[in-house]
Design a protein around this motif. Structure first.
Motif, PDB file in Angstrom:
ATOM      1  N   ILE B  65       0.834  -1.198   0.000  1.00 58.51           N
ATOM      2  CA  ILE B  65       0.000   0.000   0.000  1.00 58.51           C
ATOM      3  C   ILE B  65       0.874   1.255   0.000  1.00 58.51           C
ATOM      4  O   ILE B  65       0.572   2.245  -0.660  1.00 58.51           O
ATOM      5  N   GLY B  66       1.998   1.153   0.730  1.00 61.82           N
ATOM      6  CA  GLY B  66       2.927   2.282   0.796  1.00 61.82           C
ATOM      7  C   GLY B  66       3.364   2.744  -0.584  1.00 61.82           C
ATOM      8  O   GLY B  66       3.425   3.942  -0.875  1.00 61.82           O
ATOM      9  N   MET B  67       3.663   1.767  -1.463  1.00 64.31           N
ATOM     10  CA  MET B  67       4.106   2.101  -2.822  1.00 64.31           C
ATOM     11  C   MET B  67       3.035   2.873  -3.575  1.00 64.31           C
ATOM     12  O   MET B  67       3.328   3.844  -4.264  1.00 64.31           O
ATOM     13  N   VAL B  68       1.788   2.375  -3.439  1.00 60.84           N
ATOM     14  CA  VAL B  68       0.693   3.026  -4.167  1.00 60.84           C
ATOM     15  C   VAL B  68       0.488   4.446  -3.648  1.00 60.84           C
ATOM     16  O   VAL B  68       0.367   5.408  -4.424  1.00 60.84           O
ATOM     17  N   VAL B  69       0.492   4.565  -2.290  1.00 64.28           N
ATOM     18  CA  VAL B  69       0.325   5.897  -1.698  1.00 64.28           C
ATOM     19  C   VAL B  69       1.454   6.815  -2.166  1.00 64.28           C
ATOM     20  O   VAL B  69       1.223   7.976  -2.548  1.00 64.28           O
ATOM     21  N   SER B  70       2.685   6.298  -2.168  1.00 60.86           N
ATOM     22  CA  SER B  70       3.822   7.112  -2.624  1.00 60.86           C
ATOM     23  C   SER B  70       3.620   7.568  -4.052  1.00 60.86           C
ATOM     24  O   SER B  70       3.887   8.724  -4.385  1.00 60.86           O
ATOM     25  N   GLY B  71       3.165   6.651  -4.914  1.00 61.37           N
ATOM     26  CA  GLY B  71       2.930   7.012  -6.310  1.00 61.37           C
ATOM     27  C   GLY B  71       1.949   8.167  -6.422  1.00 61.37           C
ATOM     28  O   GLY B  71       2.212   9.151  -7.113  1.00 61.37           O
ATOM     29  N   VAL B  72       0.831   8.052  -5.676  1.00 67.09           N
ATOM     30  CA  VAL B  72      -0.196   9.098  -5.750  1.00 67.09           C
ATOM     31  C   VAL B  72       0.343  10.418  -5.200  1.00 67.09           C
ATOM     32  O   VAL B  72       0.225  11.478  -5.829  1.00 67.09           O
ATOM     33  N   VAL B  73       0.966  10.355  -4.009  1.00 71.07           N
ATOM     34  CA  VAL B  73       1.431  11.588  -3.364  1.00 71.07           C
ATOM     35  C   VAL B  73       2.517  12.264  -4.200  1.00 71.07           C
ATOM     36  O   VAL B  73       2.486  13.478  -4.430  1.00 71.07           O
ATOM     37  N   ILE B  74       3.471  11.487  -4.689  1.00 66.15           N
ATOM     38  CA  ILE B  74       4.556  12.094  -5.472  1.00 66.15           C
ATOM     39  C   ILE B  74       4.029  12.580  -6.824  1.00 66.15           C
ATOM     40  O   ILE B  74       4.491  13.597  -7.343  1.00 66.15           O
ATOM     41  N   GLY B  75       3.041  11.888  -7.381  1.00 63.65           N
ATOM     42  CA  GLY B  75       2.414  12.378  -8.606  1.00 63.65           C
ATOM     43  C   GLY B  75       1.792  13.749  -8.385  1.00 63.65           C
ATOM     44  O   GLY B  75       1.978  14.674  -9.179  1.00 63.65           O
ATOM     45  N   LEU B  76       1.056  13.903  -7.276  1.00 66.14           N
ATOM     46  CA  LEU B  76       0.444  15.200  -6.963  1.00 66.14           C
ATOM     47  C   LEU B  76       1.523  16.257  -6.705  1.00 66.14           C
ATOM     48  O   LEU B  76       1.417  17.399  -7.151  1.00 66.14           O
TER      49      LEU B  76
END
Lengths: 240, 293
Positions: B65-76
């Motif tokens: 889940i951490g990876m997915v959250v990181s992807g979203v947060v860093i994308g934003l």
């Protein structure tokens, strides 16, 4: 109806004004050509019309609707197509992808029948593009790239088409072919065509009206026949 | 040097290649489309690594889940960086862009040092997948995750570029931004989109970093330099080229550090020797096409 009215003031680059004032109107089914020597301000004028050259004042209207606040990409979305000089294409994409991309940029969900009609039209106009459809655009000759550039503009079903020196760098045979096609577009599509040209003879073959620029100033605006019949004008500005 | 030890080194190197490919593919997409040399791409990866690390160590959130959250947060975060910062710099010349992204990189590294100290941390994550046993060779489960997720990211980027309308628009903007604009494409939005896609890839890759490497503020610097080497090998803007470049670099590094005495300290160097050689022989990269003008 596609009546295109433009008024520009103070078009230029940085502190330099190239074209102090210019206004013109073109109607659907009509070709207006900007004539003038190198450096007369033809490209600057066209680019000012589509908003990529700065102006002090700029008014652009299509059938009376004010499009002045729109930027270049928004004008394309209002079916005002600009074909810059140099037969520019998306060199690393195939011919067919150049056309599809241009179509889908504006109409993502275009119907197959509609798609076929648009492709048939450009391939009918330029059969060589059909032959080369799977080739990378950048690997074609200048003439073929110019045909592709015009076709790409046609994919958006333009109400106004603005072309910057479509004959530049083309062999005489190809100039003839391109202008013959432009003549057919003018007759069949009902779009208003505004173009800059240095090839006076080719331009006159399809133009209805002309505007002569010299050092950024409008020397004459009128029917093409007025110029054709006025030897003094031809000698003074066109070297004919 | 036995066959098993060679096989072991090759397999481990290939899993690392998955990480390199994910970082390099995002970078080559962004740089290829916008022509902004984004030095801060490595810091996007570093921030993703810290985010995944803190989510796991302080809140017990699974690294998946951490990876997915990181992807979203860093994308934003990338969208924010593009809008308030790079969109303005884009209007100036290339030297300024280079200095701007380098400045951003230094700024982010130093903020990370102030907030989280320069000490390397280990996530101590459980193995997310069972280890792979092949004869005498063992590949740890988290290395498999890195290879698999890296490969998936790579495929996703490739799919977006080749088979979506936005991919076509990104390729058009990359070929000739002005002409793309005259086709009715909002080039500024397309640049932003390519930046955000690169940022999502960097964020997820950050999660992979936390799985197999130390998490520390300068982890991105090493990685971004490698990523630049990889995209040079593969040809700028060439996403499949990035995959092969990543494999070559990771193998060169892995084999050197395993089989050359004291090789661990100069595996990184060997990789760049290889890069220099390739550039001398094929200046456009192994798969760089001669651009048509």
């Amino acid at each position: 109806m596609n009546r295109f009215d433009v008024a520009l003031a103070g078009a230029g680059y940085g502190a330099l004004t190239i074209v102090p004032e210019l206004s013109l109107s073109v109607s659907g089914g009509e070709v207006m050509v900007l004539l003038g020597s190198n450096g007369a301000g033809k490209t600057t004028s066209l680019r000012a019309v589509v908003g990529t050259v700065r102006t002090r004042n700029r008014s652009v209207r299509l059938d009376g609707e004010d499009l002045s606040p729109l930027s270049a990409w928004q004008l394309a979305r209002r079916a005002i197509a600009f074909v810059p000089d140099g037969a520019r294409c998306f060199a690393n994409a195939r011919v067919i992808d150049n056309l599809t991309g241009a179509l889908e940029a504006l109409k993502p969900k275009v119907m197959p029948a509609e798609r076929k009609r648009l492709f048939d039209r450009v391939f009918d106009l330029f059969p060589i593009l059909h032959e080369r459809r799977r080739q990378l655009a950048g690997s074609m000759s200048g003439g073929q790239r110019q045909m592709l550039a015009i076709s790409r503009a046609l994919m958006i079903e333009p109400r106004v088409m603005i072309l910057d020196e479509p004959s530049a760098g083309l062999a005489p045979k190809l100039v003839e072919e391109v202008f013959e096609a432009l003549g057919r577009i003018k007759a069949a599509s009902g779009c208003a065509i505004l173009m800059a040209e240095q090839n006076v003879a080719a331009a006159m073959s399809i133009a209805d009206r002309c505007l002569i620029l010299s050092e950024g100033r409008v020397m004459l605006q009128g029917d093409i026949d007025d110029v054709r019949n006025d030897e003094r004008l031809r000698v003074a500005y066109l070297g004919l | 040097m036995t066959l098993a030890s060679v096989a072991q080194a090759v397999l481990l190197s290939l899993t690392v290649a998955g990480l390199y490919a994910a970082i390099a593919a995002g970078l080559t997409l962004t740089v290829g489309v916008t022509r902004i040399i984004n030095f801060a791409h490595g810091e996007f990866v570093m921030l993703g690594a810290f985010l995944t690390y803190f989510l796991f160590n302080q809140h017990g959130v699974s690294p998946w889940i951490g990876m997915v959250v990181s992807g979203v947060v860093i994308g934003l975060f990338s969208a924010l960086v593009y809008r308030v910062f790079l969109a303005r710099v884009l209007k100036h010349d290339e030297h300024n862009q280079l200095l701007a992204t380098l400045g951003l990189s230094i700024l982010l590294v130093n903020i990370a040092i102030i907030l989280w100290s320069p000490d390397p941390r280990v996530m101590q994550a459980p193995q997310l997948l069972p280890a792979l046993q092949l004869g005498g060779v063992t590949v740890p489960g988290n290395n498999l995750v890195v290879a698999g997720v890296g490969g998936l990211l790579f495929l996703a980027l490739q799919y977006i570029m080749r088979h979506t309308r936005y991919g076509t628009q990104m390729r058009f903007a990359s070929d000739d931004a002005e002409l793309a604009m005259h086709c009715g494409i909002n080039v500024d939005r397309i640049f932003e989109l390519s930046f955000v896609i690169g940022g999502v890839a960097a964020g997820v890759a950050g999660g992979l970093v936390a799985l197999i490497l130390y998490v520390h503020p300068v982890v991105g610097l090493d990685l971004v330099i490698r990523a630049f080497a990889i995209i040079t090998l593969g040809g700028l803007g060439n996403i499949p080229g990035a995959l092969i470049g990543a494999a070559i670099l990771a193998l060169a590094e892995g084999l050197t550090s395993t089989f050359v005495p004291h090789g661990g300290s100069f595996g990184y160097g060997i990789a760049f020797l290889l890069l220099l050689l390739v550039l001398v022989i094929w200046p456009n990269g192994l798969f760089g096409k001669q651009a048509h003008s």
